[in-house]
Design a protein around this motif. Structure first.
Motif, short mmCIF file in Angstrom:
data_model
loop_
_atom_site.label_atom_id
_atom_site.label_comp_id
_atom_site.label_asym_id
_atom_site.label_seq_id
_atom_site.Cartn_x
_atom_site.Cartn_y
_atom_site.Cartn_z
N VAL A 1 0.84 -1.20 0.00
CA VAL A 1 0.00 0.00 0.00
C VAL A 1 0.88 1.25 0.00
CG1 VAL A 1 -1.66 1.35 1.34
CG2 VAL A 1 -1.95 -1.12 1.14
N GLY A 2 1.86 1.27 0.91
CA GLY A 2 2.77 2.42 0.96
C GLY A 2 3.61 2.53 -0.30
N ALA A 3 4.04 1.39 -0.84
CA ALA A 3 4.88 1.40 -2.04
C ALA A 3 4.14 1.93 -3.25
CB ALA A 3 5.40 -0.01 -2.32
N SER A 4 2.86 1.59 -3.39
CA SER A 4 2.09 2.09 -4.53
C SER A 4 1.95 3.61 -4.45
CB SER A 4 0.72 1.43 -4.59
OG SER A 4 -0.07 1.75 -3.47
N MET A 5 1.79 4.13 -3.23
CA MET A 5 1.72 5.58 -3.05
C MET A 5 3.06 6.23 -3.36
SD MET A 5 -0.47 5.65 0.51
CE MET A 5 -0.57 7.44 0.56
N ALA A 6 4.13 5.61 -2.89
CA ALA A 6 5.46 6.18 -3.12
C ALA A 6 5.82 6.15 -4.60
CB ALA A 6 6.51 5.41 -2.31
N SER A 7 5.55 5.02 -5.25
CA SER A 7 5.84 4.91 -6.68
C SER A 7 5.02 5.93 -7.47
CB SER A 7 5.53 3.49 -7.16
OG SER A 7 5.59 3.41 -8.57
N GLY A 8 3.75 6.05 -7.15
CA GLY A 8 2.90 7.00 -7.84
C GLY A 8 3.36 8.43 -7.68
N VAL B 1 8.91 -15.16 0.16
CA VAL B 1 9.58 -14.31 -0.83
C VAL B 1 8.66 -14.11 -2.03
CG1 VAL B 1 11.46 -14.26 -2.51
CG2 VAL B 1 11.94 -14.83 -0.12
N ARG B 2 8.05 -15.20 -2.47
CA ARG B 2 7.11 -15.10 -3.59
C ARG B 2 5.95 -14.17 -3.26
NH1 ARG B 2 3.71 -20.33 -5.88
NH2 ARG B 2 2.11 -19.18 -7.03
N GLU B 3 5.37 -14.31 -2.08
CA GLU B 3 4.24 -13.46 -1.67
C GLU B 3 4.64 -11.99 -1.64
OE1 GLU B 3 1.48 -14.70 1.56
OE2 GLU B 3 2.88 -16.38 1.78
N GLY B 4 5.79 -11.72 -1.04
CA GLY B 4 6.24 -10.33 -0.95
C GLY B 4 6.52 -9.72 -2.31
N LEU B 5 7.20 -10.50 -3.16
CA LEU B 5 7.53 -10.00 -4.50
C LEU B 5 6.26 -9.68 -5.29
CD1 LEU B 5 9.26 -9.38 -6.95
CD2 LEU B 5 9.50 -11.86 -7.32
N LEU B 6 5.30 -10.59 -5.29
CA LEU B 6 4.08 -10.36 -6.06
C LEU B 6 3.29 -9.17 -5.53
CD1 LEU B 6 3.13 -11.93 -8.56
CD2 LEU B 6 4.84 -13.16 -7.23
N ALA B 7 3.27 -8.99 -4.21
CA ALA B 7 2.59 -7.82 -3.64
C ALA B 7 3.23 -6.53 -4.15
CB ALA B 7 2.64 -7.87 -2.11
N PHE B 8 4.55 -6.52 -4.24
CA PHE B 8 5.24 -5.31 -4.68
C PHE B 8 5.22 -5.14 -6.20
CE2 PHE B 8 6.12 -4.76 -0.38
CZ PHE B 8 6.66 -3.50 -0.19
N LYS B 9 5.10 -6.24 -6.94
CA LYS B 9 4.88 -6.11 -8.38
C LYS B 9 3.57 -5.39 -8.65
CE LYS B 9 6.60 -8.05 -11.54
NZ LYS B 9 7.53 -7.59 -12.61
N ILE B 10 2.55 -5.75 -7.88
CA ILE B 10 1.26 -5.08 -8.01
C ILE B 10 1.38 -3.61 -7.62
CG2 ILE B 10 -1.11 -5.00 -7.11
CD1 ILE B 10 -0.81 -8.09 -6.69
N ALA C 1 4.02 -1.69 -7.78
CA ALA C 1 4.75 -0.96 -8.82
C ALA C 1 3.86 -0.68 -10.02
CB ALA C 1 5.98 -1.77 -9.25
N HIS C 2 3.03 -1.65 -10.37
CA HIS C 2 2.12 -1.48 -11.50
C HIS C 2 1.12 -0.36 -11.22
CE1 HIS C 2 -0.06 -2.73 -15.10
NE2 HIS C 2 -1.18 -2.70 -14.39
N ILE C 3 0.59 -0.33 -10.00
CA ILE C 3 -0.33 0.74 -9.63
C ILE C 3 0.38 2.08 -9.64
CG2 ILE C 3 -1.74 1.67 -7.74
CD1 ILE C 3 -2.28 -1.28 -6.93
N GLY C 4 1.59 2.10 -9.09
CA GLY C 4 2.37 3.35 -9.08
C GLY C 4 2.64 3.86 -10.48
N ASP C 5 2.99 2.94 -11.39
CA ASP C 5 3.25 3.35 -12.77
C ASP C 5 1.98 3.86 -13.45
OD1 ASP C 5 5.95 2.84 -12.69
OD2 ASP C 5 5.79 0.81 -13.54
N SER C 6 0.83 3.33 -13.05
CA SER C 6 -0.42 3.83 -13.64
C SER C 6 -0.69 5.27 -13.21
CB SER C 6 -1.60 2.94 -13.23
OG SER C 6 -2.00 3.16 -11.89
N ILE C 7 -0.19 5.64 -12.05
CA ILE C 7 -0.32 7.03 -11.59
C ILE C 7 0.69 7.92 -12.32
CG2 ILE C 7 -0.14 8.57 -9.60
CD1 ILE C 7 -0.91 6.16 -7.83
N LYS C 8 1.92 7.43 -12.44
CA LYS C 8 2.98 8.22 -13.08
C LYS C 8 2.81 8.34 -14.59
CE LYS C 8 6.52 5.91 -11.27
NZ LYS C 8 7.86 5.50 -10.78
N TYR C 9 2.45 7.24 -15.23
CA TYR C 9 2.48 7.20 -16.69
C TYR C 9 1.12 6.99 -17.35
CZ TYR C 9 7.41 6.38 -15.55
OH TYR C 9 8.68 6.47 -15.04
#
Length: 417
Positions: free
Chosen positions: A308-315, A338-347, A349-357
């Protein structure tokens, strides 16, 4: 100077478009001259690794994800760390950081490098402290460890450039959690024990020469980050922001690419966007954030809170995210975590990029396939197709609604008109 010794930033400053820059331009959908100018100014970093595709981090590039792995003093299982590295590659990590502090650290690092194709980062002071001891380690030991690790084929290293002024400020700050950066605390205790300045700052020219020789990216660590959301931004953090910005400029002038770690740790949700903007207004270099966690009470689910915080920061403009696993604050993560954490942050990053780009066409394509009950097509677009297969019926409406699927009911009605 021998042309073979030029780094990516040297080439960019000289107007030379390298194969790595061409690859990045194509992969990120950027103009080649834009890539060239941004690498030259330091706002875009290209991590290189011999024989492997380069990774772009920074202005105009998609938000990247780093996966931390490595043994601890309490849990040494090299085979498990290799399994984590394989999971990181399979599920789309962009970089891996080896934080091993138990077992044969050099052998573990070399094994991870040999069994991956992603850029690998480390924190050299970890190994120096483990092998020499916190009380006995010397400045020469720390620099020797830096050289040793780079010779193994690293793409980036994290150095914590805290100084005595920062330590004095944080000492009287009244923080609830104090200092939570492991590399920062090791560096700080070394300084306090030996009544000396920071070994990396004392030898900054030599450090840059070591990094430059192998075109290794300098990641300036975030020693002063907050360890809980009730520890607000304070003068020590503000001083570190400016110090790292100044060091980044010096490094770029010396031909060394730089990423600045900042705003990671624990940050109230309400200030995440403004905090990112503060970093971006201070320095144009790529911003790397760990998390951030916008709450302290998500134990066991910190990967969700962190996403949640990462999507805000990326955006808001952060370029590079360090994932968090469900076992954060609790234990060394398992391969599944590790798999759970990575997939959560992939999501995230994708949300953040939708805000940026802007919203991705991938989302539209998935919606079209969902509307057509194209289960296989949806799997092809999923971040984790394996998980989708566990749920997906592969035919007809899903079991959530069965025959009463809204899409099917309305579609059948319109088709019969």
């Amino acid at each position: 100077m021998d042309i073979k010794m030029l780094t990516q930033i040297d080439h960019a400053k000289n107007g030379n478009l390298t194969p790595q820059m061409q690859y990045v331009a194509k992969k990120e959908g950027m103009d080649e001259n834009t890539v060239l100018s941004r690498v030259a100014e330091g706002s875009l970093v290209i991590m290189v690794r011999k024989g492997c595709p380069p990774t772009a981090i920074g202005k105009g590039a998609t938000t990247k994800i780093n996966v931390n792995l490595g043994t601890s003093a309490a849990n040494v299982n090299p085979a498990s760390e290799l399994q984590k590295a394989a999971i990181a590659e399979k599920y789309g990590a962009d970089t891996i950081t080896d934080l091993s502090m138990g077992g044969n650290i050099s052998a573990i690092r070399k094994s991870i490098i040999e069994n991956t194709t992603l850029p690998i980062t480390s924190v050299p002071i970890y190994q120096a402290i483990v092998e020499k001891g916190l009380k006995d380690v010397t400045e020469d030991d720390i620099l020797s460890c830096l050289k040793l690790q780079i010779e193994d084929g690293l793409s980036s290293v994290v150095l914590h450039c805290v100084d005595k002024k920062m330590l004095e400020i944080v000492k009287g700050s009244g923080r609830v959690m104090g200092m939570v950066s492991k590399g920062g605390s090791f560096t700080s205790v070394f300084m306090l024990t030996n009544d000396c300045d920071n070994p990396f700052l004392n030898n900054f020219d030599e450090v840059l020469a070591i990094l430059r020789e192998n075109d290794v990216v300098l990641s300036l660590g975030n020693t002063m980050r907050s360890g809980c959301i009730h520890d607000p931004q304070d003068p020590a953090q503000l001083m570190e922001i400016q110090t790292n910005a100044n060091l980044a400029e010096l490094a770029n002038k010396a031909g060394v690419q730089v990423i600045i770690e900042g705003m990671g740790g624990h940050v109230p949700a309400s200030v995440i966007p403004d905090f990112v903007k503060l970093y971006k207004s201070t320095s144009q270099h790529p911003l790397f954030v760990a998390g951030p966690l916008p709450t302290d009470v998500a134990l066991g689910y910190d990967h969700i809170a962190g996403a949640v915080g990462a999507s805000m920061a990326s955006g808001a403009g952060a370029d590079y995210l360090c994932y968090i696993t469900p076992s954060e604050h609790l234990a060394l993560p398992t391969p599944d975590q590790v798999r759970e954490g990575l997939l959560a942050f992939k999501i995230a990053a994708h949300i953040g990029d939708s805000i940026k780009y802007g919203i991705s066409e991938k989302d539209r394509l998935l919606a079209e396939r969902r509307a057509n009950f194209d289960w296989k097509g949806q799997m092809e677009l999923a971040f984790d197709p394996d998980r989708v297969r566990d749920f997906c019926p592969m035919f007809g409406p899903c079991s959530m609604c069965g025959e009463y699927c809204a899409i099917k009911i309305m579609g059948d009605y319109l088709a019969g008109e």
